[in-house]
Design a protein around this motif. Structure first.
Motif, PDB file in Angstrom:
ATOM      1  N   CYS B  84       0.813  -1.213   0.000  1.00 61.05           N
ATOM      2  CA  CYS B  84       0.000   0.000   0.000  1.00 61.05           C
ATOM      3  C   CYS B  84       0.845   1.261   0.000  1.00 61.05           C
ATOM      4  O   CYS B  84       0.366   2.318   0.388  1.00 61.05           O
ATOM      5  N   MET B  85       2.108   1.169  -0.376  1.00 57.90           N
ATOM      6  CA  MET B  85       2.916   2.383  -0.419  1.00 57.90           C
ATOM      7  C   MET B  85       3.540   2.587  -1.793  1.00 57.90           C
ATOM      8  O   MET B  85       4.400   3.440  -1.971  1.00 57.90           O
ATOM      9  N   MET B  86       3.081   1.811  -2.758  1.00 58.57           N
ATOM     10  CA  MET B  86       3.760   1.843  -4.049  1.00 58.57           C
ATOM     11  C   MET B  86       3.570   3.177  -4.772  1.00 58.57           C
ATOM     12  O   MET B  86       4.326   3.505  -5.686  1.00 58.57           O
ATOM     13  N   ALA B  87       2.565   3.964  -4.403  1.00 55.69           N
ATOM     14  CA  ALA B  87       2.356   5.243  -5.089  1.00 55.69           C
ATOM     15  C   ALA B  87       3.055   6.388  -4.369  1.00 55.69           C
ATOM     16  O   ALA B  87       2.900   7.546  -4.747  1.00 55.69           O
ATOM     17  N   LEU B  88       3.810   6.063  -3.312  1.00 60.79           N
ATOM     18  CA  LEU B  88       4.378   7.113  -2.468  1.00 60.79           C
ATOM     19  C   LEU B  88       5.163   8.174  -3.264  1.00 60.79           C
ATOM     20  O   LEU B  88       4.923   9.374  -3.068  1.00 60.79           O
ATOM     21  N   PRO B  89       6.062   7.788  -4.175  1.00 58.13           N
ATOM     22  CA  PRO B  89       6.819   8.833  -4.880  1.00 58.13           C
ATOM     23  C   PRO B  89       5.916   9.798  -5.649  1.00 58.13           C
ATOM     24  O   PRO B  89       6.235  10.981  -5.762  1.00 58.13           O
ATOM     25  N   TYR B  90       4.798   9.300  -6.172  1.00 59.58           N
ATOM     26  CA  TYR B  90       3.909  10.196  -6.917  1.00 59.58           C
ATOM     27  C   TYR B  90       3.283  11.238  -5.994  1.00 59.58           C
ATOM     28  O   TYR B  90       2.869  12.292  -6.422  1.00 59.58           O
ATOM     29  N   ILE B  91       3.167  10.901  -4.728  1.00 59.45           N
ATOM     30  CA  ILE B  91       2.485  11.800  -3.801  1.00 59.45           C
ATOM     31  C   ILE B  91       3.461  12.749  -3.116  1.00 59.45           C
ATOM     32  O   ILE B  91       3.184  13.926  -2.954  1.00 59.45           O
ATOM     33  N   THR B  92       4.616  12.189  -2.744  1.00 58.80           N
ATOM     34  CA  THR B  92       5.538  13.038  -1.991  1.00 58.80           C
ATOM     35  C   THR B  92       6.401  13.897  -2.921  1.00 58.80           C
ATOM     36  O   THR B  92       6.933  14.913  -2.496  1.00 58.80           O
ATOM     37  N   ASN B 166      14.067   7.148  -3.641  1.00 59.19           N
ATOM     38  CA  ASN B 166      14.910   7.463  -2.482  1.00 59.19           C
ATOM     39  C   ASN B 166      14.435   8.713  -1.772  1.00 59.19           C
ATOM     40  O   ASN B 166      14.376   8.757  -0.537  1.00 59.19           O
ATOM     41  N   SER B 167      14.072   9.714  -2.568  1.00 56.59           N
ATOM     42  CA  SER B 167      13.607  10.948  -1.963  1.00 56.59           C
ATOM     43  C   SER B 167      12.316  10.701  -1.179  1.00 56.59           C
ATOM     44  O   SER B 167      12.149  11.183  -0.057  1.00 56.59           O
ATOM     45  N   ALA B 168      11.416   9.915  -1.767  1.00 59.60           N
ATOM     46  CA  ALA B 168      10.146   9.627  -1.085  1.00 59.60           C
ATOM     47  C   ALA B 168      10.402   8.863   0.204  1.00 59.60           C
ATOM     48  O   ALA B 168       9.819   9.162   1.254  1.00 59.60           O
TER      49      ALA B 168
END
Lengths: 813, 636
Positions: B84-92, B166-168
């Motif tokens: 459930c965190m695979m979209a994290l880079p798109y959000i952060t 990495n940034s996310a």
């Protein structure tokens, strides 16, 4: 009584009467009572007591206030009852005031010992034994025992309460049998006071608002009508049946299970079943009780040989109701088959399933189980609604796997309750299997195979459900052979077969051993029936099933290996086992015969080895090609392996194999006909070559009795074949006989190491003649503990445990 | 208190606004849109590139994003498990997101592996060109189905880069189970074990008087992770329920059995087995089952290959997260034994792992064999190669165990296919029976769940057992819907400074209940409320201070005393009579009494919470009567 026992008896009585010498083992006392019972049944109790005053002394001793253990007290009460069962002995004991002391107010009844359930139980059983004659009846009435029995019916110990009920039945029987004997239907005013008292008590109980009392009364009546066949039971039923019928008017009906038992008991009694009122009460019960409670009554009624047709129809509709409801729940169009027509069908529409899941599941399962038992009976309802029943069971199975489409809200609820329910699945598959006995319309049969396949394919089927599905499939395949008796599969079943084998292939690889096991059993059964049939052979050989079966001989689970052995045996006897796929390894055995022999010699568990022996026996009996080619060559290594096996069942099977081999050499068992001398000599030589005699003689002294018995049978058979009746052929004693007999003696003494060496046929015959095999057979036929079971041994054991005999080195166990 | 819902119920992304905080609950990535693309082969595939009417151009991209909420306003993101965190880079990244992300350590580590694998799969087959013109609606509708029916293609995005990952991930703060995290003093969030995967969590979001539980991706089965913590979910006002099993009709145990049977059947016949899977999760349980099964099934000589850029890390990570494992496995840590038996499979050379099919693998490769590799969508990763390699033989089998993708759609570009296809979806998340048991146990006041869970699945509309069944019925919400949660906040906790508390003089008005009036300054900072003593009244001396002090004094009126108690009518009438009133009548009313002073033409209305004296302009009389009334009441 034999003199040795008579000698030991006084010492034993002294031990029993001595509170410092506790008797460790209850079972000894039970055995002692059994023995006394046997002794009194064979002769006069009075004489026994007169010859052995120590017994009376023991009983008197118990009366003294002292610290006796409750088990001795209980024993004494029961012993007194056994003696007092004979009227003259009863009077003898009465004279000594012994019986009132034991069973009346002054006895344990008022004492602290009464708190022990074993004492109360002994008291009841004692009275039960003595209640055999009119004097006993008077004693019971005068001593006030009957009131005590009434109160013991509610005893906290279930054993005591149940025994009290049975004692009441005994009292009733004793009281009413005597005066009413021979008369048509005795009236209540003729009854003795004691009987009137019991009957009034029963009436009070039946009128009571307290359900436990009603239940007690119903239990007593059920036992009475179940066991007593006297005409007086008619009078009793006539008097009590209105009260029973009134119970049915209450809401809720009290003690429904006991009531059902009573009604069935009455209906089964030949004396009472002619009462038309009974059928009315039964009909009322069917309509008043809930479907779950009425189920057993309905099933019982349908099993009766003769009862009114209307009642049978009513009972059958009770059993069909849950299934009819299932059908209704999925009925799309009015044209679908209905189980219940007319009034019964409409009635059902109102009456729905119980709301709770467990109650609903219970109702369906019991209905299915009742119908399953009913189906094969000759008195089953006719016409038997085969087609709607089939449709209903298929629907239930569809509900259980979630594939049914309910047409109503009730159907939706049913679906949610049944989805994944293993209990209902098992019951429905069992019933479906039974239904294969009758045919159905082709369309329904297609549906049956379809649902069975669904269950076999579904990964969600639990191992037990899967096993049932396999069994039901086999039954349907068998019944679909047309015309009956023809072993060919009908075209539709042939289509199913392809899918079945695909499923089987997967099931044989299941990680669950139960599934692999039932898959193999199914394969064995199928092959047994259709192994010779073209389309089956073609389908099987086209699949990977035979190869997988062969691989399962190495399964880690021994049950699976055993089933695999049976399957390999069956497959190869029909020539359906292809050569193993790895011919590059010469160490791997090539023929099924070698493979099974390897299992026999190397498998660490008994089951697979036993299975191998069964397969070899079957192969030899049925003349399986590989074995029939050279039976001697095939049998020899098997017998060698079996004779050395640690599992006695394997050894018995080995002897059975030897017996079959012998029959093939010398002709079948049966009326003693000697074999022609030429054949006999040849046979004996063959038997010597396969070293059968060493195995058979050794087995005669096997520590496992069945092995010895089997061996005895085998040698007797051989002896009968060798020496025709009457003629005592004298064959000169060979030089080997003495050594053989010496070896046999050593074996008998327990020295097993000594081999027998080479045997000549003549020597064998001489030994056989010299042995008293018949006597040996008789000895073996007695149970192994026949020596230990003698009364003398019992008395010795009891005395030995308390050290009276002085020689404690005897180990009785 | 509002809940914004986005996406798929098993890959949830919800936003909860609670006490001035904006909390994003999970950010799953729905990758089903990749099924619209052609597979990315590792080796140039003449077959795939020559398929009629298809062109191999666009990059894979799959974010579906709505304009429901400004992501820069999100304060925190709570992650419940690594899927459930695979979209994290798109959000952060590139959204102005300034907040913090909270997740457990295994979630972050394994999440990183999944993202790394994904980026690696996409980046190692760079595309010569990419097209996006087709996303224009006018062009899209001319495309063949199913492309023309795909919704919201304009929101599809290219896959993120490792730099973005990495940034996310650097924005994530690690948390442990049952750790309490204060968010701006307003709410407290706590992760609880959810039993689904290593480090997977449910979250409790609570203030002093309200408790919201967020249940996502939980499992009650005994697999490798720590069991689910149910007890801490009790007494919730609202329970948000997402991430239930995608295949409620498939029992995981039966499916594992089915998996083993089909695997054995194929391998025994000399075929190969391909298992498209993620590099972490169910694969651990599958390997454990196979470990027990292979010897009994006589498969010990068959090699198992696990091919993934992160295979090695995944297998090793799983062994070191001891504290996150089920009890049984935890105890093994204290023995000289690794918790998972796959270590033994590796030691005995039965299981081998490789970063890709290139290199060592091609030397070791032996058939028949079993290959575990990604990606389960069959659109990229090494699995594409094996599909091409083995698809032509009916001896081989592909076994689908991941339930995220429709296996028929996944297989579509490979048709016609001779290899056998088996679908054994293994989803250990809660099914509906387990949900109803859980809800009975936990008894939340309200249950909120996606609309899909409140009705039977469309394909099996008669299966009433396949829906959430609870009392009161669950509140449902749809995609991109805003839902006001069904409870109002009534109370707030306020602290009193000790010196102020010292000055209070409580008066007992009922046994056990004391009251005191308080005059104070309410000081609110960081969502914490404190009552402080009021500044002292103006000092007569110190002219400089005087002015400032008088500025600070709040302009408050002289307080009237507070009244409490009730007026006993009979005694009141007696008192009135004593004081010279006569001709008094008492009438009972629905709410109390009316005392009529006929002579004075006055009416006294006594009710539970008010008393009115109604008289004609006679202020003296009113004050007299008022004082009589006040005699019966207590004053503060």
């Amino acid at each position: 009584m034999d003199p040795e026992c008579a000698r030991l008896l006084p010492a034993l009585c002294a031990v029993l009467a001595d509170p410092r010498q506790p008797v460790a083992d209850d079972t000894c006392l039970e055995k002692l009572l059994d023995w006394f019972k046997a002794v009194t049944e064979a002769g006069s109790s009075l004489l026994l007591l007169q010859e052995h005053p120590c017994l009376v002394e023991l009983l008197f001793h118990v009366l003294k206030p002292q610290d006796l253990s409750s088990r001795i007290l209980s024993f004494a009460l029961r012993l007194a009852g056994i003696f007092a069962a004979q009227e003259n002995c009863f009077q003898f004991l009465q004279q000594g005031e012994l019986l009132p002391g034991l069973f009346g107010e002054p006895g344990p009844l008022g004492a602290a010992a009464w708190a022990a359930p074993s004492v109360r139980s002994g008291w009841i059983q004692g009275l039960h034994s003595l209640a055999q004659h009119p004097s006993a009846l008077r004693f019971l009435a005068d001593s006030g025992a009957v009131d005590t029995i009434f109160s013991l019916q509610g005893d906290p110990s279930l054993f005591v309460a149940s025994a009290a009920g049975q004692l009441l039945v005994r009292v009733l029987d004793l009281a009413l049998r005597g005066p009413a004997e021979g008369r048509v239907c005795p009236q209540a005013w003729d009854w003795p006071a004691c009987a009137r008292k019991v009957v009034c008590h029963l009436e009070d109980c039946l009128r009571s608002e307290a359900t436990p009392r009603v239940t007690q009364a119903l239990h007593v009546l059920t036992t009475t009508f179940g066991h007593c066949r006297g005409l007086w039971t008619q009078g009793l039923w006539a008097r009590l049946s209105p009260l029973v019928a009134r119970l049915l008017e209450k809401d809720p009906v009290p003690a429904p299970h006991a009531l059902v038992d009573l009604l069935l008991g009455v209906a089964r009694s030949p004396v009472l079943s002619s009462d038309p009122g009974l059928w009315e009460t039964a009909a009322q019960a069917l309509s008043r009780l809930s479907p779950t409670q009425a189920g057993p009554l309905a099933a019982g009624i349908l099993k009766l040989q003769d009862c009114p047709q209307a009642l049978r129809i009513q009972a059958f509709s009770i059993l069909l109701q849950p299934l009819a409801h299932v059908l209704e729940a999925t009925a799309q169009a009015p044209g679908t088959p209905r189980l219940l027509e007319g009034a019964a069908g409409d009635l059902m529409a109102v009456d729905t399933f119980p709301p709770s899941r467990s109650a609903c599941v219970g109702l369906l399962c019991s209905a299915l189980a009742h119908l399953e038992l009913l189906q094969p009976l000759p008195q089953r309802p006719s016409p038997w609604p085969q087609a709607p029943l089939l449709a209903a069971v298929v629907t239930i199975l569809r509900f259980c796997n979630g594939s049914a489409a309910p047409s109503s809200e009730a159907g939706g609820r049913l679906c949610a309750m049944l989805v994944g329910c293993v209990r209902v699945q098992r019951a429905a598959l069992d019933f479906l299997g039974v239904l294969s006995q009758g045919l159905g319309p082709q369309e329904l049969v297609t549906q049956v195979f379809a649902i069975l396949l669904e269950y076999l394919v579904s990964p969600d089927s639990s191992p037990t459900v899967l096993k049932k599905a396999f069994q039901a499939t086999l039954r349907w395949l068998l019944s679909s052979a047309t015309p009956p008796g023809c072993c060919d599969l009908e075209p539709y079943a042939q289509l199913v077969l392809g899918e079945l084998l695909a499923v089987l292939q997967k099931r044989l690889c299941s990680p669950c051993w139960e599934v692999r096991d039932s898959g193999l059993e199914f394969l064995t059964q199928m092959t047994r029936h259709w192994g010779g049939q073209g389309s089956f052979r073609q389908a099987l050989l086209g699949s990977e099933v035979p190869e997988l079966t062969r691989q399962l001989l190495q399964d880690p689970e021994s049950y699976v290996r055993a089933s695999a052995v049976a399957a390999v045996g069956q497959l190869s006897s029909w020539g359906l086992l292809t050569a193993p796929s790895s011919p590059e390894h010469p160490a791997v055995p090539q023929t099924p015969l070698e493979e099974l022999l390897l299992v026999l010699t190397t498998d660490s568990e008994g089951f697979p080895r036993r299975a191998v022996m069964r397969v070899f026996t079957e192969w030899l009996r049925d003349g399986y090609a590989d074995v029939a080619e050279d039976p001697e060559q095939s049998v020899a290594p098997v017998l060698r392996a079996a004779s050395r096996d640690l599992d006695w069942e394997v050894r018995v099977q080995g002897l059975e194999l030897a017996l079959v081999f012998l029959e093939q050499l010398l002709g079948p068992r049966g009326p003693s006909t000697a074999a022609p001398p030429g054949a006999l000599t040849q046979a004996l030589q063959a038997l010597c070559r396969v070293q059968l005699f060493e195995f058979a003689f050794r087995s005669l002294f096997d520590c496992d009795r069945p092995v010895a018995q089997k061996s005895c049978d085998l040698l007797l058979f051989l002896k009968a074949k060798a020496t025709p009746s009457g003629s005592q052929q004298e064959v000169g004693d060979g030089p080997n006989v003495a050594s053989v007999e010496a070896a046999l003696r050593r074996w008998q003494a327990g020295e097993q190491g000594q081999p027998l060496g080479e045997l000549a046929p003549e020597a064998v015959l001489a030994v056989l003649r010299s042995m008293d095999l018949e006597a040996l057979r008789d000895t073996l036929a007695e149970s192994s503990d026949h020596v230990e079971r003698s009364p003398q041994s019992l008395l010795q054991d009891m005395l030995a445990t308390v050290g009276v005999l002085g020689d404690n080195e005897a180990d009785c166990y | 208190l509002k809940l914004y819902r986005k996406r798929h119920p098993t890959l949830p992304c919800n936003v909860l606004k609670f006490k001035s905080t904006t909390i994003m609950l999970d950010c799953g990535l729905d990758m089903t849109s990749t099924l619209n693309f052609l597979p990315l082969p590792l080796v140039q595939s003449p077959r795939l590139s020559n398929l009629p009417g298809w062109s191999l151009k666009d990059g894979n991209a799959f974010l579906d994003k709505t304009e429901l909420i400004d992501l820069s306003t999100v304060d925190v993101i709570l992650i419940s498990n690594y899927h459930c965190m695979m979209a994290l880079p798109y959000i952060t990244e590139h959204t102005g997101f300034m907040g913090t992300v909270y997740a457990t350590e295994p979630t972050v580590q394994i999440g990183r592996l999944l993202m790394e694998e994904l980026v690696n799969f996409i980046e190692r087959v760079p595309k010569a060109q990419s097209a996006s013109l087709w996303k224009n609606k006018d062009i899209q509708r001319l495309l063949p189905s199913p492309l023309k029916d795909a919704v919201e293609v304009s929101t599809w995005r290219r896959c993120y880069t490792m730099q973005e990952v990495n940034s996310a991930l650097s924005k994530i703060q690690l948390v442990g189970y049952s750790q309490k995290i204060e968010l701006f003093g307003a709410v407290q969030v706590t992760p609880l074990s959810s039993g689904y995967a290593l480090g997977s969590s449910n979250w409790i979001i609570q203030s002093h008087y309200e408790k919201v539980s967020y249940v996502s991706g939980s499992s009650l089965l005994t697999t490798h992770p720590q069991p689910m913590d149910q007890a801490s979910l009790k007494n919730s006002d609202v329970l948000i329920l997402t991430g239930l099993t995608q295949i409620p009709t498939a029992n995981p145990d039966s499916m594992v059995g089915e998996f083993c049977s089909n695997l054995a059947l194929t391998v025994r016949n000399g075929g190969n087995v391909l298992v498209p899977c993620y590099p972490s999760g169910v694969i651990y349980d599958l390997l454990e089952c196979l470990y027990q099964y292979i010897d009994s099934a006589g498969l010990s000589s068959i090699p198992f290959y696990f091919i993934s850029p992160v295979a090695n890390s995944s297998l090793e990570f799983s062994q070191i997260f001891a504290e996150w494992l089920c009890h049984n496995k935890q105890t093994k840590v204290y023995l000289p034994e690794p918790p998972f038996p796959h270590a033994e499979l590796i030691q005995t050379n039965k299981l081998k792992h490789y970063p890709s099919i290139h290199g060592d693998f091609s030397n070791d490769f032996r058939q028949p064999c079993v290959v575990f590799t990604g990606h389960p969508s069959l659109r990229f990763g090494d699995v594409v190669h094996f599909m091409e390699l083995w698809g032509k033989s009916s001896l081989n089998t592909v076994i689908f165990t991941e339930p995220d993708f429709s296996y028929l759609e996944a297989l579509a570009p490979y048709q016609p296919l001779a290899m056998k296809c088996i679908y054994c979806p293994i989803d250990t998340r809660l099914n509906f029976i387990q949900v109803s048991k859980l809800l009975k146990e936990v008894q939340p006041l309200h249950v909120v769940c996606p609309e899909q869970y409140t009705q039977p699945p469309p394909a099996q509309s008669h299966r009433m057992d396949l829906m959430v069944d609870c009392q009161p019925p669950a509140m449902s919400y749809r995609r991109a819907e805003v839902l006001a949660l069904p409870f109002k906040r009534r109370y707030e906790k306020i602290e009193i400074m000790p010196e102020l508390a010292d000055s209070l003089v409580p008066m007992e008005i009922k046994p056990g209940i004391s009251l005191a009036t308080v005059s104070a300054v309410l000081h609110t900072k960081d969502n914490k409320h404190v009552l402080q003593p009021p500044p002292r009244p103006a000092q007569p001396t110190g002219g400089k201070k005087r002015k400032r002090a008088s500025d600070d004094i709040p302009d408050c009126k002289v307080l009237k005393p507070l009244l409490s108690g009730s007026i006993p009518v009979d005694q009141f009438v007696q008192t009135l009579e004593k004081h010279g009133f006569s001709d008094i009548k008492v009438e009972d009313t629905a709410k109390g009494h009316i005392v009529l002073l006929q002579e004075a033409e006055t009416l006294i209305q006594i009710e539970e919470d008010s008393t009115h004296i109604i008289c004609d302009d006679d202020e003296v009389l009113r004050v007299r009567l008022r004082d009589l009334v006040l005699k019966f009441l207590q004053k503060f």
